[in-house]
Scaffold this motif. Structure first.
Motif, PDB file in Angstrom:
ATOM      1  N   TYR A 148       0.811  -1.222   0.000  1.00  0.00           N
ATOM      2  CA  TYR A 148       0.000   0.000   0.000  1.00  0.00           C
ATOM      3  C   TYR A 148       0.844   1.272   0.000  1.00  0.00           C
ATOM      4  CZ  TYR A 148      -3.718  -3.297   0.957  1.00  0.00           C
ATOM      5  OH  TYR A 148      -4.599  -4.353   0.863  1.00  0.00           O
ATOM      6  N   LYS A 149       2.164   1.096   0.094  1.00  0.00           N
ATOM      7  CA  LYS A 149       3.110   2.208  -0.051  1.00  0.00           C
ATOM      8  C   LYS A 149       2.903   3.320   0.978  1.00  0.00           C
ATOM      9  CE  LYS A 149       3.700   1.330  -5.000  1.00  0.00           C
ATOM     10  NZ  LYS A 149       3.034   0.009  -4.916  1.00  0.00           N
ATOM     11  N   GLU A 150       2.493   2.919   2.173  1.00  0.00           N
ATOM     12  CA  GLU A 150       2.323   3.867   3.267  1.00  0.00           C
ATOM     13  C   GLU A 150       2.969   3.307   4.529  1.00  0.00           C
ATOM     14  OE1 GLU A 150       1.329   6.724   2.599  1.00  0.00           O
ATOM     15  OE2 GLU A 150      -0.085   6.630   0.928  1.00  0.00           O
ATOM     16  N   THR A 151       2.917   4.068   5.605  1.00  0.00           N
ATOM     17  CA  THR A 151       3.520   3.648   6.865  1.00  0.00           C
ATOM     18  C   THR A 151       2.581   2.718   7.635  1.00  0.00           C
ATOM     19  OG1 THR A 151       4.740   5.728   7.028  1.00  0.00           O
ATOM     20  CG2 THR A 151       4.498   4.445   9.048  1.00  0.00           C
ATOM     21  N   TYR A 153     -12.835  -2.052  12.593  1.00  0.00           N
ATOM     22  CA  TYR A 153     -11.690  -1.178  12.297  1.00  0.00           C
ATOM     23  C   TYR A 153     -12.047   0.258  12.676  1.00  0.00           C
ATOM     24  CZ  TYR A 153     -14.341   0.066   8.055  1.00  0.00           C
ATOM     25  OH  TYR A 153     -15.315   0.493   7.178  1.00  0.00           O
ATOM     26  N   ALA A 154     -11.009   1.093  12.778  1.00  0.00           N
ATOM     27  CA  ALA A 154     -11.196   2.504  13.123  1.00  0.00           C
ATOM     28  C   ALA A 154     -10.454   3.374  12.122  1.00  0.00           C
ATOM     29  CB  ALA A 154     -10.680   2.780  14.533  1.00  0.00           C
ATOM     30  N   VAL A 155     -11.072   4.487  11.750  1.00  0.00           N
ATOM     31  CA  VAL A 155     -10.447   5.453  10.842  1.00  0.00           C
ATOM     32  C   VAL A 155     -10.441   6.816  11.524  1.00  0.00           C
ATOM     33  CG1 VAL A 155     -10.545   6.593   8.586  1.00  0.00           C
ATOM     34  CG2 VAL A 155     -11.314   4.221   8.813  1.00  0.00           C
ATOM     35  N   VAL A 156      -9.319   7.519  11.460  1.00  0.00           N
ATOM     36  CA  VAL A 156      -9.260   8.892  11.971  1.00  0.00           C
ATOM     37  C   VAL A 156      -8.710   9.800  10.875  1.00  0.00           C
ATOM     38  CG1 VAL A 156      -8.951   8.200  14.376  1.00  0.00           C
ATOM     39  CG2 VAL A 156      -6.941   8.615  12.957  1.00  0.00           C
ATOM     40  N   HIS A 157      -9.275  11.008  10.826  1.00  0.00           N
ATOM     41  CA  HIS A 157      -8.836  12.013   9.856  1.00  0.00           C
ATOM     42  C   HIS A 157      -8.307  13.233  10.602  1.00  0.00           C
ATOM     43  CE1 HIS A 157     -10.524   9.989   6.315  1.00  0.00           C
ATOM     44  NE2 HIS A 157     -11.559   9.675   7.072  1.00  0.00           N
ATOM     45  N   LEU A 214      -2.740  14.119   8.528  1.00  0.00           N
ATOM     46  CA  LEU A 214      -2.469  12.694   8.724  1.00  0.00           C
ATOM     47  C   LEU A 214      -3.774  11.912   8.886  1.00  0.00           C
ATOM     48  CD1 LEU A 214      -0.247  10.512   9.171  1.00  0.00           C
ATOM     49  CD2 LEU A 214      -0.520  10.939  11.629  1.00  0.00           C
ATOM     50  N   THR A 215      -3.944  10.882   8.057  1.00  0.00           N
ATOM     51  CA  THR A 215      -5.104   9.983   8.129  1.00  0.00           C
ATOM     52  C   THR A 215      -4.602   8.576   8.426  1.00  0.00           C
ATOM     53  OG1 THR A 215      -6.447  11.269   6.593  1.00  0.00           O
ATOM     54  CG2 THR A 215      -6.987   8.939   6.794  1.00  0.00           C
ATOM     55  N   ALA A 216      -5.395   7.827   9.194  1.00  0.00           N
ATOM     56  CA  ALA A 216      -4.972   6.468   9.544  1.00  0.00           C
ATOM     57  C   ALA A 216      -6.175   5.554   9.719  1.00  0.00           C
ATOM     58  CB  ALA A 216      -4.126   6.475  10.817  1.00  0.00           C
ATOM     59  N   VAL A 217      -5.946   4.262   9.482  1.00  0.00           N
ATOM     60  CA  VAL A 217      -6.960   3.232   9.710  1.00  0.00           C
ATOM     61  C   VAL A 217      -6.286   2.087  10.462  1.00  0.00           C
ATOM     62  CG1 VAL A 217      -6.505   2.267   7.412  1.00  0.00           C
ATOM     63  CG2 VAL A 217      -8.597   1.628   8.617  1.00  0.00           C
ATOM     64  N   ALA A 218      -6.982   1.510  11.441  1.00  0.00           N
ATOM     65  CA  ALA A 218      -6.379   0.460  12.265  1.00  0.00           C
ATOM     66  C   ALA A 218      -7.356  -0.685  12.498  1.00  0.00           C
ATOM     67  CB  ALA A 218      -5.935   1.028  13.615  1.00  0.00           C
ATOM     68  N   VAL A 219      -6.791  -1.867  12.739  1.00  0.00           N
ATOM     69  CA  VAL A 219      -7.574  -3.073  13.040  1.00  0.00           C
ATOM     70  C   VAL A 219      -7.000  -3.734  14.292  1.00  0.00           C
ATOM     71  CG1 VAL A 219      -8.164  -3.462  10.618  1.00  0.00           C
ATOM     72  CG2 VAL A 219      -6.137  -4.572  11.590  1.00  0.00           C
ATOM     73  N   PRO A 220      -7.808  -4.544  14.973  1.00  0.00           N
ATOM     74  CA  PRO A 220      -7.326  -5.215  16.183  1.00  0.00           C
ATOM     75  C   PRO A 220      -6.517  -6.471  15.894  1.00  0.00           C
ATOM     76  CG  PRO A 220      -9.631  -5.745  15.816  1.00  0.00           C
ATOM     77  CD  PRO A 220      -9.245  -4.752  14.759  1.00  0.00           C
ATOM     78  N   PRO A 251      -0.632  10.627   4.209  1.00  0.00           N
ATOM     79  CA  PRO A 251      -1.070  12.018   4.092  1.00  0.00           C
ATOM     80  C   PRO A 251      -2.525  12.109   3.643  1.00  0.00           C
ATOM     81  CG  PRO A 251       0.399  11.422   2.293  1.00  0.00           C
ATOM     82  CD  PRO A 251       0.447  10.298   3.259  1.00  0.00           C
ATOM     83  N   ALA A 252      -3.265  12.994   4.280  1.00  0.00           N
ATOM     84  CA  ALA A 252      -4.702  13.100   4.034  1.00  0.00           C
ATOM     85  C   ALA A 252      -5.036  13.424   2.584  1.00  0.00           C
ATOM     86  CB  ALA A 252      -5.300  14.162   4.961  1.00  0.00           C
ATOM     87  N   PHE A 253      -4.142  14.108   1.881  1.00  0.00           N
ATOM     88  CA  PHE A 253      -4.475  14.517   0.515  1.00  0.00           C
ATOM     89  C   PHE A 253      -4.549  13.340  -0.456  1.00  0.00           C
ATOM     90  CE2 PHE A 253       0.188  14.591   0.311  1.00  0.00           C
ATOM     91  CZ  PHE A 253       0.443  14.027  -0.920  1.00  0.00           C
ATOM     92  N   ARG A 254      -3.932  12.203  -0.086  1.00  0.00           N
ATOM     93  CA  ARG A 254      -3.977  11.061  -0.996  1.00  0.00           C
ATOM     94  C   ARG A 254      -4.467   9.777  -0.327  1.00  0.00           C
ATOM     95  NH1 ARG A 254       2.342  10.192  -1.089  1.00  0.00           N
ATOM     96  NH2 ARG A 254       2.572   8.647   0.589  1.00  0.00           N
ATOM     97  N   PHE A 255      -4.483   9.755   1.011  1.00  0.00           N
ATOM     98  CA  PHE A 255      -4.833   8.525   1.709  1.00  0.00           C
ATOM     99  C   PHE A 255      -6.247   8.639   2.278  1.00  0.00           C
ATOM    100  CE2 PHE A 255      -4.470   5.632   5.516  1.00  0.00           C
ATOM    101  CZ  PHE A 255      -4.367   4.453   4.782  1.00  0.00           C
ATOM    102  N   THR A 256      -7.191   7.959   1.624  1.00  0.00           N
ATOM    103  CA  THR A 256      -8.595   7.974   2.045  1.00  0.00           C
ATOM    104  C   THR A 256      -9.090   6.531   2.141  1.00  0.00           C
ATOM    105  OG1 THR A 256      -9.233   8.277  -0.273  1.00  0.00           O
ATOM    106  CG2 THR A 256      -9.112  10.258   1.101  1.00  0.00           C
ATOM    107  N   PRO A 257      -8.901   5.880   3.271  1.00  0.00           N
ATOM    108  CA  PRO A 257      -9.228   4.460   3.420  1.00  0.00           C
ATOM    109  C   PRO A 257     -10.669   4.098   3.062  1.00  0.00           C
ATOM    110  CG  PRO A 257      -7.998   5.251   5.311  1.00  0.00           C
ATOM    111  CD  PRO A 257      -8.352   6.450   4.509  1.00  0.00           C
ATOM    112  N   GLU A 258     -11.620   4.968   3.418  1.00  0.00           N
ATOM    113  CA  GLU A 258     -13.029   4.657   3.139  1.00  0.00           C
ATOM    114  C   GLU A 258     -13.311   4.516   1.649  1.00  0.00           C
ATOM    115  OE1 GLU A 258     -13.215   7.567   6.726  1.00  0.00           O
ATOM    116  OE2 GLU A 258     -11.985   7.242   4.954  1.00  0.00           O
ATOM    117  N   ASP A 259     -12.482   5.150   0.825  1.00  0.00           N
ATOM    118  CA  ASP A 259     -12.669   5.067  -0.625  1.00  0.00           C
ATOM    119  C   ASP A 259     -11.966   3.856  -1.232  1.00  0.00           C
ATOM    120  OD1 ASP A 259     -14.117   7.410  -0.500  1.00  0.00           O
ATOM    121  OD2 ASP A 259     -12.393   8.687  -0.982  1.00  0.00           O
ATOM    122  N   ASP A 260     -11.316   3.068  -0.390  1.00  0.00           N
ATOM    123  CA  ASP A 260     -10.585   1.897  -0.875  1.00  0.00           C
ATOM    124  C   ASP A 260     -10.959   0.669  -0.035  1.00  0.00           C
ATOM    125  OD1 ASP A 260      -8.864   0.041  -1.894  1.00  0.00           O
ATOM    126  OD2 ASP A 260      -7.033   1.222  -1.613  1.00  0.00           O
TER     127      ASP A 260
END
Length: 268
Positions: A111-114, A202-206, A213-219, A236-245
């Motif tokens: 996914y090329k992210e952290t 899962y949880a998503v924060v914007h 900074l946007t992030a999504v996490a699972v247990p 980065p929020a400008f390109r990382f939108t988990p809900e859209d993927d």
């Protein structure tokens, strides 16, 4: 006569197979007992498609090793305390960091992210491992960082898993300080979000911890089904939108279950 011949054939097959077939069948018996709670030799033999005498011989060995015991009242077999003794030695030897390491690296590359792994310590989400994707803009090392539970995706996963009274005590102690204008500081709103986290898995924060900074996490679960860690992907929020993927969220959830399985967790 046919049954005796079948039993003899099975015994010969075990001998020629160097005992491997016997081991496979013994494991199958343990799986059946774990699934059903108890079962008779005839029931087990029918499910496995082998002669009852074969099952009786294998069960006898398992009883000798205390892995199986026979219910004196019903005559059926159940898992024995030997299984519990063996299983109890496993959790202490498992390290969630070690078991998750290669999966963090795989997700970061895919996914090329952290990707971060966090646990609950001292009322914070503490990052204990990290993998950087090739497109990560940030080079910040989050390992060892104490991040607020209410403002991070990993923190919300960890909070959602706590018993209500324990969560209440924790949040009363640390409060809900704002880290950005988007941080949720209202307890009722946070509880609503945590219910949704529990429901969807899962949880998503914007931009609640840092602007941009946007992030999504699972247990991550242990062998008892308890949440012991959270794994997140951030970008980065400008390109990382988990809900859209949906594929990303599904992939992260599956990766979380894979790590959980390594920790002894079994899906229901």
């Amino acid at each position: 006569m046919a049954q005796r011949n079948n039993a003899a054939t099975e015994k010969d097959a075990d001998a020629h197979g160097g005992g491997v077939q016997s081991v496979d069948r013994a494991l199958q018996i343990l799986e059946i007992l774990a699934r059903d709670g108890d079962a008779g030799a005839s029931e087990i033999a029918e499910e496995m498609g082998v002669h009852k005498s074969t099952v009786s011989r294998l069960v006898g060995s398992l009883v000798g090793g205390e892995l199986v015991r026979q219910n004196s009242e019903r005559g059926k077999y159940q898992l024995g305390f030997g299984v519990l003794r063996l299983a109890s030695s496993i959790p202490g030897r498992l390290s969630v960091v070690r078991e998750a390491s290669d999966i963090l690296e795989r997700l970061a590359a895919e996914y090329k992210e952290t990707v971060n792994l966090a646990v609950l310590r001292s009322n914070y989400a503490v990052n204990v491992d990290q993998a950087m994707g090739p497109s990560s803009l940030a080079t910040y090392d989050w390992v060892g960082s104490l991040t607020p539970l209410h403002a991070t995706s990993s923190g919300k996963v960890l909070l959602a898993a706590l018993p209500v009274d324990e969560r209440d005590q924790l949040l009363k102690k640390v409060g809900l300080p704002a880290r950005t204008p988007r941080t949720v500081t209202n307890r009722a709103e946070l509880e609503k979000q945590l219910l949704e986290v529990s429901r969807q898995g899962y949880a998503v924060v914007h931009e609640e911890l840092e602007i941009g900074l946007t992030a999504v996490a699972v247990p991550i679960y242990n062998h008892l089904g308890n949440v012991i860690a959270a794994m997140s992907i951030s970008g980065p929020a400008f390109r990382f939108t988990p809900e859209d993927d949906p594929g990303l969220i599904k992939g992260l959830c599956e990766a979380g279950l894979t790590i959980s399985a390594r920790m002894g967790f079994r899906r229901r």
